[in-house]
Enzyme design. Structure first.
Site, PDB file in Angstrom:
ATOM      1  N   ALA A 369      45.033  52.771  37.575  1.00  0.00           N
ATOM      2  CA  ALA A 369      44.869  54.125  37.052  1.00  0.00           C
ATOM      3  C   ALA A 369      43.390  54.444  36.881  1.00  0.00           C
ATOM      4  O   ALA A 369      43.023  55.523  36.458  1.00  0.00           O
ATOM      5  CB  ALA A 369      45.582  54.240  35.709  1.00  0.00           C
ATOM      6  N   CYS A 370      42.556  53.467  37.214  1.00  0.00           N
ATOM      7  CA  CYS A 370      41.135  53.580  36.877  1.00  0.00           C
ATOM      8  C   CYS A 370      40.325  54.402  37.856  1.00  0.00           C
ATOM      9  O   CYS A 370      39.190  54.740  37.586  1.00  0.00           O
ATOM     10  CB  CYS A 370      40.524  52.195  36.760  1.00  0.00           C
TER      11      CYS A 370
END
Lengths: 438, 438
Positions: A369-370
């Site tokens: 999700a980074c």
């Protein structure tokens, strides 16, 4: 959805009941100010001391080497801000003038490393070089020498220990050895500011042995949230001040031996303490368990493939044994062998597989999700094609996962793929014409 | 020692059972990554949203104005680091060159303000002026005009709302009004960089009404630990970016609308949320309760004085009604009227009264723990003499305190003073000679 349908342990781990209870007890009993003589303050201090011991035991260092931070991001920010000050003070004291300090990081670091460093570069405070990723998925740590020779003022090299998307383990030990030798040959006798080595181990703790003495780094970041602990972080600093220069990110009343001011989060430290003890005691059992599950996953993902002539599962990482990857995670892509055989191929490529699985009650990571909106640098480096990238998922297991869960996941996965590709309602007419067996 | 012997609520408040339970529940259910679509992630996001609403409701602002921080110290550090960047960017964009930015803070700020600012001054990044404290114990906010006229590049003025040692409330509203007028007359039409106003309200929340609209500040810091909440902080920023310039202290994956990266401490946010709701609902009851207790304390400390010709209690603060002081705290000194009548006067002056009371099972603040080894700037400004400073205690009550607790404290206090001053064992011989009635 219950935890048997959760395959995103790489993003966050649940907090075990014992850890929850430790936090609960600490909230009830350790609420005093640590400088207060009340029993609530005394107990708070004891809890912090115990927590520091647990973390240091897990990492094989002394308690004085551990500074609690609110999260891994704060730990990483602390390191880079500190190193910048270290350089500025070095140039002030020695009268060395001129260029900005030079930072080396890998191109697959967590945003709390990349963004912090890029912001400093943007403000013209530092120069940055990136270490690239080899096709195998590991950072080319030995190429750091090229950068050290090109720039004369490198202050820090930072490479994450285990990658969040693939679980690939980087050879930080060789990196640290190389830097140590470089410092010895080039940076002693006031010939220059020694280079420090940092590793973000947020994704490594609990998934591999992490021994700071053996790795030989100066800084190491950990995160409670990724290791069956609560929301809190800790930073290992090799003999702070005495050996490793360190400047606080947060100034104030001088908690954490003056290295991190601010009211200590005592209950979360109590939780992290127990999480470290559990990680230490259970590491063999956990690694074995993860290994069994992911091996089975690798096997049945292939054997249960309903259309071997059409699809192939490409596992993004090295699974040839040895500890090249943390055993709890498998990054995989659906590779299309023959697009012509997939009636709904456009729909497949437009589908968010993680979203589609979540509609079936299954939680899995699409990717880290980074990097919202950006292509994953590690998967690109590993040669995962554009089409494959779209069809990539990050499957990760936890202490709670059992073989049955893995099997249910694989069945659900192929069922979904089948549904999308050969949706009978939509293709019944075309299918009848072409004689597809769906 | 149980909570009925605890009179140091100004240092830390216990965490109420309902808040503990809210944290417990959140630990069990909200452990997912907030960017994840799992129910654990979705619930985490909901908890954060609810928490932001609760804090904003308490402070009378919109949820978008609230940024969660790990503690009040981080909040304060964020403000000053941000303002420094704001100035640097302002000078870059406008081409205005030259001097460092000028910060104004009061001399009684928390170390997370003072140390942060002094460190910046030390690094020659800023110039600092201090607002002094009047004899009444409040900061002379109107004197800020002298500093504004002397320096042309003031960027921030910071004055704490309620003082931790005395509970004295500063007139931050008048300060904000003055700055607003100054900005209007001097800093519009690109005539300069507008001045921002910050207040550290860590010691004010739950002990007085705090309405950011009414006070009119740009930044306000709060701490969960001082308001019957857990270890977590929040920062009010008046329309971040849109109106108030703000730069993160911690960079990374862009949580908190990009203003504070790092994994959110969801369980502590759940606890703070409930603590805010409770503070809001119970503020009238709490203030009344505190007022009753401290009024009774003021009264019986005098009436129960066993040697009115020898001692006097000096209350350090204005207790003449109106909201000049938060009602839960009384800072008081034992004033010696006639040293000649105290046989053990040297021992008394050498005694750590808080320590002595802790031996009797009573916990009370000697002074703020925030200035170890330094004289308290506020008490010095209030004209508390050297002898009196040594014999000063900070008595503070909480929701749990009852009238009986206060009476027991006062009895124990005078009993202890009596014991130290007229220790019969040591002075029996001298006493007999002088005919003291001990």
């Amino acid at each position: 959805m219950d935890s048997s349908c959760y395959f995103d342990f790489q993003a966050a781990t649940p907090v075990p009941t014992d850890v929850v209870n430790a936090i609960y007890l600490s909230l009830k009993e350790d609420w005093g100010d640590t400088s207060s003589k009340s029993k609530y303050g005394v107990k708070a201090k004891e809890t912090i001391d115990r927590g520091r011991k647990s973390v240091s035991k897990l990492l094989n260092c002394t308690p004085e080497d551990i500074v609690f931070t609110s999260c891994a991001s704060e730990g990483n920010n602390t390191v880079f801000n500190s190193v910048l000050k270290y350089w500025n003070n070095y140039t002030k004291t020695t009268g060395v003038k001129g260029e900005n300090p030079h930072f080396v990081i890998s191109e697959i670091e967590h945003p709390s490393v990349i963004e912090t460093v890029l912001k400093m570069e943007n403000e013209k405070l530092i120069t940055v070089s990136f270490l690239s990723v080899q096709q195998s998925g590991v950072v080319d740590v030995l190429s750091v020498e090229d950068h050290l020779n090109m720039y004369k003022n490198t202050v820090i090299v930072s490479v994450m220990l285990a990658n969040n998307e693939t679980g690939m383990i980087n050879d930080v030990k060789s990196l640290a050895t190389l830097i140590k030798r470089f410092n010895l040959n080039n940076r002693t006798n006031k010939k220059g500011c020694p280079i420090l080595v940092h590793t973000d181990a947020a994704q490594a703790i609990g998934k591999m042995h992490v021994d700071v003495q053996s790795i030989g780094v100066d800084f190491l970041t950990i995160s409670g949230k990724k290791m069956y602990g609560p929301s809190i972080g800790a930073l290992y600093i090799k003999s702070p001040i005495k050996i490793t220069p360190i400047y606080p990110l947060i100034y104030g009343a001088g908690q954490e031996a003056g290295l991190r001011s601010g009211a200590e989060n005592v209950p979360m430290i109590a939780g992290l303490s127990l999480a470290c003890d559990m990680a230490m005691q259970g590491i063999y059992r956990d690694l074995d368990h993860y290994d069994t599950l992911t091996k089975h996953f690798l096997h049945i993902m292939e054997t249960k493939n309903p259309h071997k002539d059409v699809f192939e599962i490409q596992f993004n990482g090295e699974f040839t044994g040895g500890q090249k990857v943390t055993p709890n995670v498998v990054n995989f892509s659906l590779k299309l062998l023959d697009k012509m055989q997939i009636p709904m191929v456009d729909e497949l490529l437009a589908t968010d597989l993680a979203q589609k699985l979540s509609e079936r009650g299954i939680c899995i990571g699409k990717r880290s999700a980074c990097y919202p909106g950006r292509p994953s640098p590690i998967l690109s480096a590993m040669g995962v094609t554009r089409d494959c990238l779209k069809l990539t998922l990050r499957f990760s297991v936890g202490r709670e996962t059992c073989i049955g869960d893995v099997e249910r996941f694989v069945d659900a996965y192929w069922d979904m793929i089948n549904d999308i590709c050969f949706n009978t309602k939509q293709i019944s007419y075309i299918g009848r014409i072409f004689g597809w067996n769906v």
